[in-house]
Motif scaffolding. Structure first.
Motif, PDB file in Angstrom:
ATOM      1  N   THR A 120       3.752   5.658  -5.907  1.00 44.02           N
ATOM      2  CA  THR A 120       3.771   5.622  -7.377  1.00 44.02           C
ATOM      3  C   THR A 120       2.441   6.052  -7.976  1.00 44.02           C
ATOM      4  O   THR A 120       2.147   5.720  -9.118  1.00 44.02           O
ATOM      5  N   GLU A 121       1.677   6.797  -7.224  1.00 48.26           N
ATOM      6  CA  GLU A 121       0.332   7.204  -7.660  1.00 48.26           C
ATOM      7  C   GLU A 121       0.351   7.989  -8.972  1.00 48.26           C
ATOM      8  O   GLU A 121      -0.444   7.757  -9.850  1.00 48.26           O
ATOM      9  N   GLY A 122       1.271   8.920  -9.129  1.00 49.89           N
ATOM     10  CA  GLY A 122       1.264   9.798 -10.294  1.00 49.89           C
ATOM     11  C   GLY A 122       1.970   9.238 -11.521  1.00 49.89           C
ATOM     12  O   GLY A 122       1.883   9.809 -12.592  1.00 49.89           O
ATOM     13  N   PHE A 123       2.660   8.114 -11.381  1.00 53.00           N
ATOM     14  CA  PHE A 123       3.416   7.570 -12.498  1.00 53.00           C
ATOM     15  C   PHE A 123       2.506   6.754 -13.414  1.00 53.00           C
ATOM     16  O   PHE A 123       1.612   6.062 -12.951  1.00 53.00           O
ATOM     17  N   PRO A 124       2.744   6.836 -14.733  1.00 53.88           N
ATOM     18  CA  PRO A 124       1.939   6.021 -15.656  1.00 53.88           C
ATOM     19  C   PRO A 124       2.289   4.549 -15.487  1.00 53.88           C
ATOM     20  O   PRO A 124       3.433   4.190 -15.258  1.00 53.88           O
ATOM     21  N   ARG A 125       1.290   3.716 -15.588  1.00 60.11           N
ATOM     22  CA  ARG A 125       1.493   2.277 -15.445  1.00 60.11           C
ATOM     23  C   ARG A 125       1.367   1.603 -16.791  1.00 60.11           C
ATOM     24  O   ARG A 125       0.695   2.090 -17.686  1.00 60.11           O
ATOM     25  N   ALA A 126       2.013   0.476 -16.925  1.00 65.09           N
ATOM     26  CA  ALA A 126       1.958  -0.278 -18.183  1.00 65.09           C
ATOM     27  C   ALA A 126       0.544  -0.755 -18.463  1.00 65.09           C
ATOM     28  O   ALA A 126       0.148  -0.901 -19.614  1.00 65.09           O
ATOM     29  N   SER A 127      -0.243  -0.998 -17.421  1.00 66.92           N
ATOM     30  CA  SER A 127      -1.603  -1.489 -17.623  1.00 66.92           C
ATOM     31  C   SER A 127      -2.509  -0.413 -18.223  1.00 66.92           C
ATOM     32  O   SER A 127      -3.556  -0.729 -18.775  1.00 66.92           O
ATOM     33  N   ALA A 154       0.831  -1.204   0.000  1.00 64.62           N
ATOM     34  CA  ALA A 154       0.000   0.000   0.000  1.00 64.62           C
ATOM     35  C   ALA A 154       0.868   1.257   0.000  1.00 64.62           C
ATOM     36  O   ALA A 154       0.555   2.234  -0.688  1.00 64.62           O
ATOM     37  N   THR A 155       1.962   1.231   0.747  1.00 66.39           N
ATOM     38  CA  THR A 155       2.879   2.368   0.776  1.00 66.39           C
ATOM     39  C   THR A 155       3.507   2.599  -0.596  1.00 66.39           C
ATOM     40  O   THR A 155       3.564   3.727  -1.083  1.00 66.39           O
ATOM     41  N   ILE A 156       3.939   1.518  -1.230  1.00 67.96           N
ATOM     42  CA  ILE A 156       4.556   1.637  -2.555  1.00 67.96           C
ATOM     43  C   ILE A 156       3.548   2.133  -3.582  1.00 67.96           C
ATOM     44  O   ILE A 156       3.854   2.984  -4.410  1.00 67.96           O
ATOM     45  N   ARG A 157       2.337   1.618  -3.528  1.00 71.55           N
ATOM     46  CA  ARG A 157       1.292   2.086  -4.456  1.00 71.55           C
ATOM     47  C   ARG A 157       1.005   3.566  -4.245  1.00 71.55           C
ATOM     48  O   ARG A 157       0.760   4.302  -5.195  1.00 71.55           O
ATOM     49  N   GLY A 158       1.033   4.016  -3.001  1.00 70.72           N
ATOM     50  CA  GLY A 158       0.820   5.434  -2.721  1.00 70.72           C
ATOM     51  C   GLY A 158       1.935   6.302  -3.269  1.00 70.72           C
ATOM     52  O   GLY A 158       1.695   7.414  -3.731  1.00 70.72           O
TER      53      GLY A 158
END
Length: 124
Positions: free
Chosen positions: A69-76, A63-67
């Motif tokens: 990387t919130e603003g970064f574009p994801r491959a999905s 959850a911390t890591i997802r928070g």
């Protein structure tokens, strides 16, 4: 194999006899007083509690890591990644054929991947 060696099973026949015993369901372990329930249940419960705590810690870290990387574009989020790859391949192929036709030599052939990369960056 170490368990078999610990039991003193060294020859192939002894190993095969041991495997037959296991297949028949014959008890091969000594549980102390003969009761299979006498296995240390407290140790198993401690291990389960430790594993549950470990899973909770990992979920918290995720959850911390997802928070972070919130603003970064994801491959999905890229709905058609294969389209981008196909476009880059087509661009490289077309530029390569163009270099062959114009007979630009080694310098032109070396420039094809760089030009294709620039086009790929500008298109996508």
């Amino acid at each position: 194999m170490t368990h078999i060696r610990m039991r003193g099973l060294g020859t192939r026949n002894e190993v095969e006899e041991h495997l037959v015993e296991l297949a028949e369901g014959t008890p091969t372990e000594d549980y102390g007083d003969g009761d299979p329930q006498a296995v240390d249940l407290d140790a198993a419960k401690r291990e389960i509690a430790w594993l549950r705590k470990e899973v909770a810690d990992l979920r918290e870290r995720l959850a911390t890591i997802r928070g972070q990387t919130e603003g970064f574009p994801r491959a999905s989020e890229d709905t058609h990644p294969w389209m981008r790859i196909a476009a880059a391949m087509a661009t490289t192929f077309i530029l390569g054929k163009l270099v062959q036709r114009l007979r630009l030599g080694a310098a032109g052939a070396a420039a094809v991947p760089m030009i294709a990369a620039q086009l790929d960056r500008r298109l996508w």
